[in-house]
Design a protein around this motif. Sequence first.
Motif, PDB file in Angstrom:
ATOM      1  N   LEU A  11      -8.100   9.031  -1.071  1.00 29.71           N
ATOM      2  CA  LEU A  11      -7.376   7.886  -1.654  1.00 29.71           C
ATOM      3  C   LEU A  11      -7.129   6.873  -0.552  1.00 29.71           C
ATOM      4  CD1 LEU A  11      -5.794   6.342  -3.817  1.00 29.71           C
ATOM      5  CD2 LEU A  11      -3.823   7.820  -3.302  1.00 29.71           C
ATOM      6  N   LYS A  12      -7.751   5.721  -0.713  1.00 30.76           N
ATOM      7  CA  LYS A  12      -7.557   4.634   0.235  1.00 30.76           C
ATOM      8  C   LYS A  12      -6.812   3.519  -0.496  1.00 30.76           C
ATOM      9  CE  LYS A  12     -11.916   5.672   2.615  1.00 30.76           C
ATOM     10  NZ  LYS A  12     -11.417   6.858   3.143  1.00 30.76           N
ATOM     11  N   VAL A  13      -5.575   3.267  -0.091  1.00 34.63           N
ATOM     12  CA  VAL A  13      -4.781   2.181  -0.658  1.00 34.63           C
ATOM     13  C   VAL A  13      -4.530   1.211   0.483  1.00 34.63           C
ATOM     14  CG1 VAL A  13      -2.703   1.506  -1.892  1.00 34.63           C
ATOM     15  CG2 VAL A  13      -3.695   3.765  -2.298  1.00 34.63           C
ATOM     16  N   VAL A  14      -5.088   0.012   0.356  1.00 28.84           N
ATOM     17  CA  VAL A  14      -5.052  -0.952   1.453  1.00 28.84           C
ATOM     18  C   VAL A  14      -4.776  -2.357   0.939  1.00 28.84           C
ATOM     19  CG1 VAL A  14      -6.642   0.421   2.873  1.00 28.84           C
ATOM     20  CG2 VAL A  14      -7.552  -1.337   1.357  1.00 28.84           C
TER      21      VAL A  14
ATOM     22  N   ILE B  21      -4.274  13.818  -6.432  1.00 28.01           N
ATOM     23  CA  ILE B  21      -4.279  15.236  -6.037  1.00 28.01           C
ATOM     24  C   ILE B  21      -4.714  16.100  -7.222  1.00 28.01           C
ATOM     25  CG2 ILE B  21      -2.790  17.188  -5.396  1.00 28.01           C
ATOM     26  CD1 ILE B  21      -1.180  15.137  -3.667  1.00 28.01           C
ATOM     27  N   TYR B  22      -4.124  15.850  -8.375  1.00 29.43           N
ATOM     28  CA  TYR B  22      -4.473  16.601  -9.588  1.00 29.43           C
ATOM     29  C   TYR B  22      -5.975  16.455  -9.874  1.00 29.43           C
ATOM     30  CZ  TYR B  22      -4.831  17.710 -14.565  1.00 29.43           C
ATOM     31  OH  TYR B  22      -5.228  18.229 -15.767  1.00 29.43           O
TER      32      TYR B  22
ATOM     33  N   ASP C 129      -0.457  18.639  -0.990  1.00 26.55           N
ATOM     34  CA  ASP C 129       0.603  17.638  -0.965  1.00 26.55           C
ATOM     35  C   ASP C 129       0.042  16.275  -0.554  1.00 26.55           C
ATOM     36  OD1 ASP C 129       0.385  17.578   1.895  1.00 26.55           O
ATOM     37  OD2 ASP C 129       1.855  19.180   2.063  1.00 26.55           O
ATOM     38  N   ARG C 130       0.921  15.284  -0.532  1.00 27.51           N
ATOM     39  CA  ARG C 130       0.500  13.911  -0.247  1.00 27.51           C
ATOM     40  C   ARG C 130      -0.052  13.743   1.169  1.00 27.51           C
ATOM     41  NH1 ARG C 130       4.949  10.162  -3.399  1.00 27.51           N
ATOM     42  NH2 ARG C 130       4.505  11.052  -5.458  1.00 27.51           N
ATOM     43  N   GLU C 131       0.511  14.469   2.120  1.00 29.09           N
ATOM     44  CA  GLU C 131       0.011  14.354   3.495  1.00 29.09           C
ATOM     45  C   GLU C 131      -1.414  14.882   3.595  1.00 29.09           C
ATOM     46  OE1 GLU C 131      -0.508  13.064   7.129  1.00 29.09           O
ATOM     47  OE2 GLU C 131       1.147  12.494   5.808  1.00 29.09           O
ATOM     48  N   GLN C 132      -1.710  15.970   2.899  1.00 28.94           N
ATOM     49  CA  GLN C 132      -3.088  16.477   2.887  1.00 28.94           C
ATOM     50  C   GLN C 132      -4.013  15.469   2.217  1.00 28.94           C
ATOM     51  OE1 GLN C 132      -2.597  20.355   1.057  1.00 28.94           O
ATOM     52  NE2 GLN C 132      -2.645  21.367   3.056  1.00 28.94           N
ATOM     53  N   LEU C 133      -3.536  14.822   1.160  1.00 31.56           N
ATOM     54  CA  LEU C 133      -4.339  13.776   0.513  1.00 31.56           C
ATOM     55  C   LEU C 133      -4.603  12.649   1.498  1.00 31.56           C
ATOM     56  CD1 LEU C 133      -5.671  12.343  -1.909  1.00 31.56           C
ATOM     57  CD2 LEU C 133      -3.386  11.514  -2.536  1.00 31.56           C
TER      58      LEU C 133
ATOM     59  N   PRO D  41       0.786  -1.238   0.000  1.00 32.05           N
ATOM     60  CA  PRO D  41       0.000   0.000   0.000  1.00 32.05           C
ATOM     61  C   PRO D  41       0.818   1.289   0.000  1.00 32.05           C
ATOM     62  CG  PRO D  41      -0.989  -1.582   1.479  1.00 32.05           C
ATOM     63  CD  PRO D  41       0.334  -2.164   1.051  1.00 32.05           C
ATOM     64  N   GLU D  42       1.926   1.345   0.701  1.00 25.33           N
ATOM     65  CA  GLU D  42       2.713   2.583   0.733  1.00 25.33           C
ATOM     66  C   GLU D  42       3.289   2.901  -0.645  1.00 25.33           C
ATOM     67  OE1 GLU D  42       2.969   5.025   3.018  1.00 25.33           O
ATOM     68  OE2 GLU D  42       1.435   3.857   4.053  1.00 25.33           O
ATOM     69  N   LYS D  43       3.818   1.888  -1.310  1.00 30.07           N
ATOM     70  CA  LYS D  43       4.368   2.085  -2.655  1.00 30.07           C
ATOM     71  C   LYS D  43       3.270   2.525  -3.622  1.00 30.07           C
ATOM     72  CE  LYS D  43       6.770  -0.467  -6.328  1.00 30.07           C
ATOM     73  NZ  LYS D  43       5.812  -0.861  -7.361  1.00 30.07           N
ATOM     74  N   THR D  44       2.134   1.856  -3.558  1.00 30.77           N
ATOM     75  CA  THR D  44       1.026   2.168  -4.462  1.00 30.77           C
ATOM     76  C   THR D  44       0.474   3.561  -4.181  1.00 30.77           C
ATOM     77  OG1 THR D  44       0.510  -0.180  -4.643  1.00 30.77           O
ATOM     78  CG2 THR D  44      -1.221   1.368  -5.283  1.00 30.77           C
ATOM     79  N   PHE D  45       0.367   3.932  -2.897  1.00 31.90           N
ATOM     80  CA  PHE D  45      -0.088   5.282  -2.559  1.00 31.90           C
ATOM     81  C   PHE D  45       0.852   6.308  -3.181  1.00 31.90           C
ATOM     82  CE2 PHE D  45      -0.379   9.151  -0.135  1.00 31.90           C
ATOM     83  CZ  PHE D  45      -1.731   9.285   0.140  1.00 31.90           C
ATOM     84  N   ALA D  46       2.147   6.081  -3.045  1.00 25.30           N
ATOM     85  CA  ALA D  46       3.140   7.016  -3.601  1.00 25.30           C
ATOM     86  C   ALA D  46       3.011   7.128  -5.119  1.00 25.30           C
ATOM     87  CB  ALA D  46       4.552   6.571  -3.214  1.00 25.30           C
ATOM     88  N   GLU D  47       2.727   6.022  -5.787  1.00 20.72           N
ATOM     89  CA  GLU D  47       2.585   6.040  -7.246  1.00 20.72           C
ATOM     90  C   GLU D  47       1.327   6.790  -7.689  1.00 20.72           C
ATOM     91  OE1 GLU D  47       4.731   1.697  -8.049  1.00 20.72           O
ATOM     92  OE2 GLU D  47       2.548   1.835  -8.015  1.00 20.72           O
ATOM     93  N   ALA D  48       0.262   6.676  -6.911  1.00 20.20           N
ATOM     94  CA  ALA D  48      -1.032   7.241  -7.315  1.00 20.20           C
ATOM     95  C   ALA D  48      -1.279   8.653  -6.785  1.00 20.20           C
ATOM     96  CB  ALA D  48      -2.157   6.323  -6.842  1.00 20.20           C
ATOM     97  N   ALA D  49      -0.605   9.020  -5.720  1.00 17.05           N
ATOM     98  CA  ALA D  49      -0.951  10.240  -4.977  1.00 17.05           C
ATOM     99  C   ALA D  49      -0.996  11.503  -5.826  1.00 17.05           C
ATOM    100  CB  ALA D  49       0.011  10.430  -3.805  1.00 17.05           C
TER     101      ALA D  49
END
Length: 134
Positions: A80-83, A46-47, A70-74, A34-42
């Motif tokens: 975005l829920k990546v689980v 956001i856009y 930014d990603r933290e606000q997202l 999930p962390e990797k996928t969140f980083a790829e999609a974030a």
Amino acid sequence: MYDRYLSELKKENRPTDDIRFASGFWCLIVSDDPEKTFAEAADHIIYQADNYSEWLTAAGLQPLSAHLGDREQLRQSGLLKVVDPDTAISMIRNFINNIPITHIYSWTLPPGLSPRWAQTHLELFASKVIPAFR
């Protein structure tokens, strides 16, 4: 929304048994990492969310969220829920225990990412999450 739907059906003397009702999560992605996928999609989410919010606001409607800088606000917004699969199953079970939905939906391909990117996550959802609800 569900209760309002039932109320309107009853006002029109329409049947309320066997109702088909769809709802879901704005963006739910199932991943083994999930962390990797969140980083790829974030950045893509956001856009998308910022643009949708701008368009909705211009139309006099409620925005999806406050501006996401930014990603933290997202992450804090919950859009975005990546689980992992087990967490997705728990989330969906909790959701359907509160709202008697028959169909679930979610945005699964962030704009700017290829369908091939989403394929892995969709296959994981199909093989690990969907069987829990059959």
